[in-house]
Design a protein around this motif. Structure first.
Motif, short mmCIF file in Angstrom:
data_model
loop_
_atom_site.label_atom_id
_atom_site.label_comp_id
_atom_site.label_asym_id
_atom_site.label_seq_id
_atom_site.Cartn_x
_atom_site.Cartn_y
_atom_site.Cartn_z
N LEU A 269 46.49 39.19 46.70
CA LEU A 269 47.50 39.62 45.99
C LEU A 269 48.22 38.47 45.08
CD1 LEU A 269 48.10 40.67 42.72
CD2 LEU A 269 50.27 41.66 44.06
N LYS B 186 50.42 37.33 42.34
CA LYS B 186 50.63 37.51 41.24
C LYS B 186 51.24 36.49 39.86
CE LYS B 186 53.34 41.72 43.10
NZ LYS B 186 54.61 42.11 42.83
N TYR C 175 43.52 37.98 42.41
CA TYR C 175 43.65 38.88 43.37
C TYR C 175 41.80 38.94 43.91
CZ TYR C 175 42.97 43.61 45.98
OH TYR C 175 42.97 44.47 47.37
N GLU D 169 47.37 47.73 41.36
CA GLU D 169 48.52 47.42 40.80
C GLU D 169 48.93 47.80 39.94
OE1 GLU D 169 49.92 45.93 43.53
OE2 GLU D 169 48.46 45.39 44.88
#
Length: 329
Positions: A174, A176, A167, A126
């Protein structure tokens, strides 16, 4: 939701300084270590998790500075094996690793978050906004987590905040930012515009975790349940927590003055705080080696970093010179 900011500018700058200094300084000093401090390096050998290896970011002088390196846990003074993987922060557990790498030339700063398998091969990537600050893998290898510094939030008077995320390795989920975590302080749901999180550490079950939350000039240790997505403040003045393998103690940075922290250990049953026999300033998330020893980087006379270890009651000793970001695998 968007990340929030410390209400105290001094608190922001102190924390920000630690993360940005870590990356920028480590990058700048990779090739400036004094020749007399040279350490033996072996390159070109493959590295993988075998349960008996200490990994770290190599800061020794030469072309391999800044890359992931390894030594046997039983012989940390051995010649370090250096691979080709470059990480600004690294962590590993149970056949899973996370590598945070500042993306060169990106403005604003962007970080590549790379999830690795037991052979240190990439399995997921990512790219997220921010500068690497902290990284951890849950003991069961199910989660990787990170903290990044971000800039440019329009509501942030000083322009800085942190973003802490997760994650799930098996599912690919995911998260964030954990800012939607429901947190309770003194029995009441806590709401504030300046809430900020950093430095997650997971329990062995992969569900319970601890994290620092800062708001209104106070840092709290939050004990959280991932499935319930709920946390409770259980202590204050706790930063960068690290849970011991037996789940009984939290090692952390305890603030003693503006911009200065020392190692401390909280007993989760008694809530008693003790200090390992090393009072030198520490600005990182400690790593446990077993249940009685801590690893952490300290600045040296060459203005780079060395890895030190200290027992809960035994003196500190230099473990690996010119190294940082330790992890066992």
């Amino acid at each position: 939701m968007t990340p929030k900011l410390f209400c105290s500018a001094l608190g922001v700058l102190a924390l920000l300084g630690g993360a940005i200094t870590y990356v920028a300084h480590a990058r700048a000093t990779d090739a400036t270590v004094a020749t007399e401090n040279a350490v033996p390096v072996v390159t070109g050998q493959p590295m993988r998790f075998d349960g008996q290896t200490l990994f770290f970011r190599n800061l020794a002088d030469g072309p391999d500075s800044g890359k992931l390196a390894a030594v046997p846990v039983a012989d940390p003074g051995a010649a370090r094996r250096v691979g080709e993987l470059h990480c600004d922060r690294f962590a590993a557990a149970r056949g899973t690793a996370i590598c945070l790498r500042l993306k060169a030339g990106s403005l604003p700063a962007m970080t590549d978050l790379i999830v690795l398998d037991a052979n240190l091969r990439e399995r997921h990537r990512e790219t997220l906004p921010g500068t690497p600050s902290r990284a951890r893998v849950s003991p069961d290898g199910r989660f990787v987590n990170w903290t990044l510094f971000v800039t440019g939030d329009s509501y942030a008077a000083t322009g800085f905040s942190t973003r802490t995320g997760l994650y799930e390795v098996a599912t690919g989920r995911l998260v964030k930012t954990i800012e939607e975590l429901a947190v309770f302080v003194d029995g009441k749901r806590y709401f504030a515009s300046d809430v900020n999180y950093w430095g997650i550490t997971f329990a062995a079950d992969g569900n319970r975790f601890y994290v620092t939350m800062a708001s209104k000039g106070t840092t709290y240790l939050i004990e959280a349940d991932y499935r319930a997505y709920r946390g409770t403040a259980i202590a204050e003045n706790v930063e960068c927590p690290s849970l011991s393998p037996d789940g009984r103690r939290i090692a952390y940075k305890q603030k003693v003055s503006t911009g200065v922290w020392r190692l401390a250990v909280l007993d989760l049953d008694t809530r008693q705080v003790n200090h390992p026999p090393d009072s030198r300033p520490v600005d990182d998330q400690p790593v446990w080696q077993g249940n009685n020893t801590l690893l952490y980087p300290l600045r040296n006379s060459s203005n780079t970093l060395d890895l030190w270890s200290v027992g809960l009651t035994t003196p500190a000793k230099l473990l690996v010179p010119q190294a940082t970001s330790p992890s066992f695998g």
